[in-house]
Design an enzyme around this catalytic site. Structure first.
Site, PDB file in Angstrom:
ATOM      1  N   THR A 136       0.817  -1.030   0.164  1.00  0.00           N
ATOM      2  CA  THR A 136      -0.008   0.101   0.027  1.00  0.00           C
ATOM      3  C   THR A 136       1.018   1.237   0.097  1.00  0.00           C
ATOM      4  OG1 THR A 136      -1.892   1.182   1.142  1.00  0.00           O
ATOM      5  CG2 THR A 136      -0.058   0.051   2.377  1.00  0.00           C
ATOM      6  N   ASN A 137       0.439   2.415   0.371  1.00  0.00           N
ATOM      7  CA  ASN A 137       1.118   3.579   0.276  1.00  0.00           C
ATOM      8  C   ASN A 137       0.726   4.563   1.377  1.00  0.00           C
ATOM      9  OD1 ASN A 137      -1.028   5.322  -0.929  1.00  0.00           O
ATOM     10  ND2 ASN A 137      -0.783   4.111  -2.428  1.00  0.00           N
ATOM     11  N   HIS A 138       1.096   5.665   1.626  1.00  0.00           N
ATOM     12  CA  HIS A 138       0.823   6.518   2.753  1.00  0.00           C
ATOM     13  C   HIS A 138      -0.212   7.625   2.447  1.00  0.00           C
ATOM     14  CE1 HIS A 138       3.938   4.702   5.281  1.00  0.00           C
ATOM     15  NE2 HIS A 138       5.017   5.152   4.208  1.00  0.00           N
ATOM     16  N   SER A 139      -0.992   7.589   1.361  1.00  0.00           N
ATOM     17  CA  SER A 139      -2.053   8.174   1.288  1.00  0.00           C
ATOM     18  C   SER A 139      -3.145   8.447   2.247  1.00  0.00           C
ATOM     19  CB  SER A 139      -2.980   7.834   0.022  1.00  0.00           C
ATOM     20  OG  SER A 139      -4.199   8.710  -0.209  1.00  0.00           O
ATOM     21  N   ALA A 191      -4.488   7.474  -4.679  1.00  0.00           N
ATOM     22  CA  ALA A 191      -3.238   6.980  -4.883  1.00  0.00           C
ATOM     23  C   ALA A 191      -3.130   5.733  -4.930  1.00  0.00           C
ATOM     24  CB  ALA A 191      -2.209   7.370  -3.644  1.00  0.00           C
TER      25      ALA A 191
END
Ligand code: CTP
Ligand code: CA
Length: 229
Positions: A33-36, A100
Site C-alpha cells: 500500500t502507500n501513505h495516502s 493514490a
C-alpha cells in the site's frame, strides 16, 4: 458573489471522486500500500457536495470517519476501485482522481498465509490499469481532473512533469504537488497545488486541504462551465 455564481455550474451535477490508497494483497494477511491519507479526496467530496453536486466517493482504506454522503463506496484494491469506477462513470459529468492508486499488484496473491524461508524473497508484480487514463480515453469522457505527486525541487520541473501527465492521459485538468522532504502532500493536513489546464494554470499556495479543496472546486467549476459552453 462571483464564486457563488461560478459554483452554480456544479448544482445537481453527478461527480465521481476516487480517494485514498489502495491495498494490493500478497496473501490473506499482507498487502502492498502507500501513505495516502485520503484527506484531499474526502475534502473535495465535501466541497463539491456543498456546491450542490451529486457526489459519489469511491475510497480505499483510510483512517477518516465515513463521510456523510449518500453515495460512498469502500474499496480495497486498484482492481476493485477500477470496477466500481467503470460501473458509474457513464453517468458522471466530472471525474476527479484523487486516489493514490497502486501502479502494481502482486502477480499471484497466495490463498494461505506465506511461510518464511531462509532465502531472500523476490516479488513479481503486475501492472494495474490506469483508472484515470482509461476514463479519459472513453468515447464520451466526463470532464477529467487528475493529480500528480512528484519528487521535484523546482516549480518549473513540477509544471513540466504535470503537463506531460495531463497531455499523455488527455485530462482536462491536473493538480500537481511536490512530495518528499518538507513540501506537503501525503499524510499531511496541508498542501500546495499547481493546477494546470489547456491554456492556463493557477498556483494554490500552502493551506489546509479543506481550503485547497474549496479553491480547486472553484477552478473545476470555471473550467467545466467553459468546456460545456
Ligand atoms: N491514477 C489512476 N490509476 C492508476 C494510477 C494513477 O487513476 N493506476 C491516477 C491518480 O489518481 C492521479 C493520476 O493518475 O490522479 C496520477 O497519478 P500518479 O501516480 O502521479 O501518476 P502515474 O500516471 O501513476 O505515473 P507515476 O506514478 O509513474 O509518476
Ligand atoms: Ca502512480
Amino acid at each position: 458573489g462571483d464564486d457563488a455564481e461560478v459554483l452554480a455550474a456544479l448544482r445537481g451535477l453527478p461527480v465521481l471522486i476516487t480517494a485514498g490508497p489502495t491495498r494490493e494483497a500478497l496473501d490473506p494477511v499482507r498487502c502492498l500500500t502507500n501513505h495516502s491519507s485520503g484527506k484531499m479526496g474526502y475534502a473535495l467530496a465535501q466541497a463539491l457536495t456543498a456546491a450542490g453536486a451529486e457526489v459519489t466517493l469511491i475510497a480505499g482504506p483510510t483512517a477518516l470517519p465515513r463521510p456523510a454522503l449518500d453515495q460512498f463506496v469502500a474499496v480495497e484494491s486498484a482492481l476493485d476501485m477500477y470496477a466500481q469506477v467503470l460501473a458509474r462513470v457513464a453517468e458522471c459529468a466530472i471525474f476527479i482522481a484523487a486516489a493514490a492508486v497502486a501502479d502494481y499488484r502482486p502477480a499471484s496473491p497466495l490463498p494461505t498465509k506465506f511461510k518464511k524461508h531462509t532465502a531472500d524473497l523476490t516479488l513479481h508484480l503486475t501492472r494495474n490499469p490506469d483508472i484515470l487514463a482509461d476514463v479519459a480515453a472513453r468515447i464520451a469522457p466526463p470532464f477529467t481532473v487528475g493529480f500528480a505527486a512528484e519528487t521535484v525541487t523546482t516549480v518549473e520541473e513540477l509544471a513540466d512533469l504535470a503537463t506531460a501527465k495531463r497531455l499523455n492521459k488527455r485530462l482536462n485538468m491536473i493538480a500537481a504537488n511536490r512530495v518528499g522532504g518538507d513540501s506537503g502532500g501525503f499524510e499531511r493536513d496541508d498542501n500546495a497545488l499547481l493546477v494546470l489546464w489547456d491554456g492556463g494554470n493557477h498556483h494554490l499556495p500552502l493551506q489546509s486541504k479543506t481550503q485547497l479543496a474549496a479553491a480547486l472546486t472553484i477552478l473545476i467549476a470555471e473550467r467545466y462551465a467553459l468546456s460545456t459552453a
